[in-house]
Scaffold this motif. Structure first.
Motif, PDB file in Angstrom:
ATOM      1  N   LYS A 118       0.811  -1.223   0.000  1.00 47.17           N
ATOM      2  CA  LYS A 118       0.000   0.000   0.000  1.00 47.17           C
ATOM      3  C   LYS A 118       0.844   1.272   0.000  1.00 47.17           C
ATOM      4  O   LYS A 118       0.349   2.347  -0.337  1.00 47.17           O
ATOM      5  N   ASN A 119       2.118   1.164   0.380  1.00 48.37           N
ATOM      6  CA  ASN A 119       2.987   2.344   0.411  1.00 48.37           C
ATOM      7  C   ASN A 119       3.947   2.391  -0.769  1.00 48.37           C
ATOM      8  O   ASN A 119       4.954   3.097  -0.727  1.00 48.37           O
ATOM      9  N   SER A 120       3.622   1.671  -1.847  1.00 49.66           N
ATOM     10  CA  SER A 120       4.542   1.588  -2.983  1.00 49.66           C
ATOM     11  C   SER A 120       4.794   2.951  -3.614  1.00 49.66           C
ATOM     12  O   SER A 120       5.923   3.250  -4.030  1.00 49.66           O
ATOM     13  N   ALA A 121       3.771   3.810  -3.696  1.00 46.05           N
ATOM     14  CA  ALA A 121       3.958   5.128  -4.316  1.00 46.05           C
ATOM     15  C   ALA A 121       4.911   5.989  -3.499  1.00 46.05           C
ATOM     16  O   ALA A 121       5.770   6.699  -4.055  1.00 46.05           O
ATOM     17  N   LEU A 122       4.806   5.946  -2.173  1.00 46.27           N
ATOM     18  CA  LEU A 122       5.699   6.716  -1.316  1.00 46.27           C
ATOM     19  C   LEU A 122       7.126   6.187  -1.416  1.00 46.27           C
ATOM     20  O   LEU A 122       8.085   6.968  -1.498  1.00 46.27           O
ATOM     21  N   VAL A 123       7.266   4.877  -1.444  1.00 44.28           N
ATOM     22  CA  VAL A 123       8.597   4.279  -1.540  1.00 44.28           C
ATOM     23  C   VAL A 123       9.238   4.624  -2.884  1.00 44.28           C
ATOM     24  O   VAL A 123      10.430   4.922  -2.960  1.00 44.28           O
ATOM     25  N   ALA A 124       8.449   4.597  -3.950  1.00 44.95           N
ATOM     26  CA  ALA A 124       8.971   4.983  -5.261  1.00 44.95           C
ATOM     27  C   ALA A 124       9.391   6.444  -5.262  1.00 44.95           C
ATOM     28  O   ALA A 124      10.447   6.807  -5.808  1.00 44.95           O
ATOM     29  N   ALA A 125       8.584   7.304  -4.634  1.00 48.41           N
ATOM     30  CA  ALA A 125       8.931   8.731  -4.550  1.00 48.41           C
ATOM     31  C   ALA A 125      10.243   8.925  -3.795  1.00 48.41           C
ATOM     32  O   ALA A 125      11.099   9.726  -4.196  1.00 48.41           O
ATOM     33  N   LEU A 126      10.425   8.193  -2.709  1.00 43.51           N
ATOM     34  CA  LEU A 126      11.656   8.304  -1.936  1.00 43.51           C
ATOM     35  C   LEU A 126      12.856   7.785  -2.728  1.00 43.51           C
ATOM     36  O   LEU A 126      13.961   8.324  -2.628  1.00 43.51           O
ATOM     37  N   GLY A 127      12.642   6.737  -3.530  1.00 47.84           N
ATOM     38  CA  GLY A 127      13.705   6.256  -4.396  1.00 47.84           C
ATOM     39  C   GLY A 127      14.101   7.304  -5.417  1.00 47.84           C
ATOM     40  O   GLY A 127      15.288   7.528  -5.677  1.00 47.84           O
ATOM     41  N   ALA A 128      13.091   7.969  -6.010  1.00 50.96           N
ATOM     42  CA  ALA A 128      13.370   9.032  -6.975  1.00 50.96           C
ATOM     43  C   ALA A 128      14.142  10.170  -6.327  1.00 50.96           C
ATOM     44  O   ALA A 128      15.116  10.691  -6.891  1.00 50.96           O
ATOM     45  N   LEU A 129      13.734  10.558  -5.124  1.00 50.87           N
ATOM     46  CA  LEU A 129      14.399  11.657  -4.427  1.00 50.87           C
ATOM     47  C   LEU A 129      15.831  11.286  -4.044  1.00 50.87           C
ATOM     48  O   LEU A 129      16.725  12.138  -4.050  1.00 50.87           O
ATOM     49  N   GLN A 130      16.057  10.029  -3.709  1.00 49.53           N
ATOM     50  CA  GLN A 130      17.422   9.575  -3.414  1.00 49.53           C
ATOM     51  C   GLN A 130      18.318   9.792  -4.631  1.00 49.53           C
ATOM     52  O   GLN A 130      19.449  10.283  -4.509  1.00 49.53           O
ATOM     53  N   SER A 131      17.801   9.456  -5.815  1.00 51.25           N
ATOM     54  CA  SER A 131      18.620   9.594  -7.021  1.00 51.25           C
ATOM     55  C   SER A 131      18.771  11.049  -7.451  1.00 51.25           C
ATOM     56  O   SER A 131      19.665  11.371  -8.233  1.00 51.25           O
ATOM     57  N   LEU A 132      17.914  11.939  -6.941  1.00 46.64           N
ATOM     58  CA  LEU A 132      17.991  13.359  -7.295  1.00 46.64           C
ATOM     59  C   LEU A 132      18.804  14.176  -6.292  1.00 46.64           C
ATOM     60  O   LEU A 132      18.955  15.383  -6.460  1.00 46.64           O
ATOM     61  N   TYR A 133      19.319  13.533  -5.263  1.00 53.07           N
ATOM     62  CA  TYR A 133      20.127  14.243  -4.269  1.00 53.07           C
ATOM     63  C   TYR A 133      21.393  14.799  -4.912  1.00 53.07           C
ATOM     64  O   TYR A 133      22.085  14.120  -5.671  1.00 53.07           O
ATOM     65  N   LYS A 134      21.696  16.037  -4.596  1.00 55.14           N
ATOM     66  CA  LYS A 134      22.931  16.664  -5.047  1.00 55.14           C
ATOM     67  C   LYS A 134      23.787  16.953  -3.810  1.00 55.14           C
ATOM     68  O   LYS A 134      23.336  17.636  -2.889  1.00 55.14           O
ATOM     69  N   PRO A 135      25.018  16.443  -3.738  1.00 55.97           N
ATOM     70  CA  PRO A 135      25.844  16.603  -2.535  1.00 55.97           C
ATOM     71  C   PRO A 135      26.020  18.055  -2.122  1.00 55.97           C
ATOM     72  O   PRO A 135      26.014  18.968  -2.952  1.00 55.97           O
ATOM     73  N   LEU A 136      26.182  18.252  -0.824  1.00 56.09           N
ATOM     74  CA  LEU A 136      26.294  19.589  -0.253  1.00 56.09           C
ATOM     75  C   LEU A 136      27.443  20.374  -0.882  1.00 56.09           C
ATOM     76  O   LEU A 136      27.289  21.550  -1.233  1.00 56.09           O
TER      77      LEU A 136
END
Length: 517
Positions: A118-136
């Protein structure tokens, strides 16, 4: 400093031209619901000429869709004994990376509901955000460039309330992981202890989180003698001097539970006098991910503001330097709990910087409501050898075991894919740390690496209990205190690479979102 999360918004309109490409994360085009029917035909056409559709990320030209582009990232099977919700995160990471390669700057992430997750959409969103992280360092290094890899990340949801909550949760959880990555992943100078203190103070300015920074060497020596011993060499270099960062959050309403967290924040670990030789020192700036996780969890608290919860945190930010004034094996130090500790290996510094802070938490805990104590650390190579990468390990003392604490953390970790293995502290672990002569009460460590030591990730938990005086608050005590030790050496992320932010998702699920997710 910029700690804001990638701009994120939701939509129910697949043809919303605010976006320039769709990234579809699902098991198969055959499983798409009716509201996503327009995505099925082009995928069926593609599969008629390429049977490998579900094995690799593909990009299709589909007139009428945003940007005329559809990126399909299959999760693969999700119904086998060994499948879990991480399939959705993994697929989203691959899909977003392919979208970036295609030049998509405003991707719309579509992850349709799944009956078993049931939380697949949130987990996918978090995966996308992980890949969009830009180091400090990258964000700070060129002010002319955007701090974000894309202009906006769109999240698809069928209903407005669902979409708004999806964005709210993704934003809050990612903000915690972002702070964790910034602190844990940045190099040993950018995130030396004084710099971490500055970052944390700026992060929580104007928030419900209270911050106190201790830097005075005399105070550290008096209150936290084991930490001060590790800091002795670094203290001669002002930019490397230790900091103890204390955090506190108290939600609205009567307190029903108190969490007390101590995080290992070794800004760089040379190994000290027992120096890390043979090329194994590289990557040791990541030895501060335990303390980074404490800060990350407090950031989620500041965003979601849970009621009836009190959280007290301590970040032990210390550099384990090598030099004329470094501490050495065979030294004796009396811990805050008045236990005489003999140093066995200076590369076992993580337990040293945490143990007196854990003792202080123990002293406070007896007056708190329903306290639970934790240490969080990238502590041992043995944790990786025992469980492999990607998995956090949790170990309970007697009172925590009686409350099924480790099992609850493991269950919470499954919800968003922040996964745990449960280990057990045994009598052999206590025997291992008993003093070997009349000189010492407790032996800090043997002189071998943890990975070459039997029960190398369990014994440090026993040391922390013994040297902090928590052994006086076990199941046989009039004032039992639940305590769990969490080793994130395996789950904190690869090097080279980006930290994962573990275990903040499991913590948020267990203590903030347990009734929602």
């Amino acid at each position: 400093m910029c700690t804001s999360v990638q701009p994120t918004e939701w939509t129910s309109d697949l043809k919303n031209q605010n976006f320039d490409g769709i990234v579809l994360v699902t098991q198969s085009h055959d499983t798409l619901p009716s509201e996503l029917e327009c995505l099925k035909a082009p995928l069926q056409d593609y599969s008629s000429v390429d049977s490998g559709l579900g094995e690799e990320v593909v990009i299709l030209k589909v007139p009428g869709l945003p940007g005329n582009r559809l990126v399909f990232a299959s999760t693969g099977p999700v119904n086998r004994d060994y499948d879990d919700i991480r399939r959705f995160s993994d697929a989203a990471v691959k899909g977003i990376k392919r979208a970036l390669k295609a030049g998509i700057k405003r991707p719309l992430l579509v992850c349709p509901p799944h009956k078993d997750y049931k939380n697949s959409a949130l987990v996918a969103a978090l995966g996308a955000l992980q890949s969009l992280y830009k180091p400090l360092e990258v964000r700070e290094g060129n002010k002319k460039l955007s701090n974000y890899k894309v202009c906006v990340l769109g999240l698809w949801a069928k209903e407005e309330a669902e979409g708004q909550r999806l964005v709210e949760l993704a934003d809050a959880l990612e903000s915690g992981r972002l702070a964790c990555r910034d602190i844990g992943g940045s190099d040993p100078e950018r995130m030396a202890a004084p710099q971490v203190a500055d970052y944390v103070q700026q992060l929580f300015e104007g928030s419900p989180v209270q911050v106190q920074v201790l830097s005075d060497l005399a105070v550290l020596e008096q209150e936290y003698p084991c930490l001060a011993l590790v800091n002795r060499c670094a203290s001669s270099v002002p930019r490397h001097q230790a900091r103890v960062i204390k955090l506190q959050y108290c939600g609205e309403g009567p307190v029903q539970k108190t969490l007390m967290l101590v995080g290992k924040g070794i800004t760089y670990d040379t190994g000290g006098a027992d120096i890390k030789a043979g090329g194994v020192m590289a990557g040791m700036h990541r030895d501060k991910c335990g303390a980074a996780a404490v800060a990350g969890f407090f950031q989620i608290l500041a965003k979601l503001k849970p009621k009836h919860l009190k959280v007290i945190g301590a970040m032990a930010m210390v550099r384990n330097s090598v030099g004329a004034d470094c501490y050495v094996a065979d030294e004796l130090v009396v811990s805050r709990a008045r236990r005489r500790v003999r140093v066995g290996n200076t590369d076992a510094e993580g337990r040293m910087v945490m143990v007196d802070l854990l003792c202080e938490m123990k002293e406070k805990a007896v007056n708190e409501v329903s306290p639970e104590l934790f240490t969080i650390a990238t502590l041992t190579g043995h944790a990786i050898r025992a469980m492999g990468p990607h998995y956090s390990i949790i170990m309970d003392n007697g009172p925590a075991h009686g409350n099924n604490n480790a099992a609850q953390w493991q269950k919470a970790g499954e919800v968003l894919g922040d996964v745990f293995e449960v280990s057990t502290i045994r009598r052999e672990d206590y025997e291992f740390h008993k003093g070997k002569s009349e000189y010492e009460d407790i032996l800090q460590c043997n002189n071998l690496p943890s990975s070459a030591t039997p029960r190398g990730h369990q014994t440090p938990a026993a040391f922390l209990i013994m040297a902090s005086g928590l052994d006086e608050h076990g199941v046989d005590s009039n004032k039992p205190l639940p305590y769990s030790h969490i080793d994130i050496a395996g789950s904190s992320g690869p090097f080279p690479g980006v930290p994962t932010g573990a275990p903040v998702l499991a913590m948020a699920t267990n203590y903030i979102l347990s009734n929602e997710l």
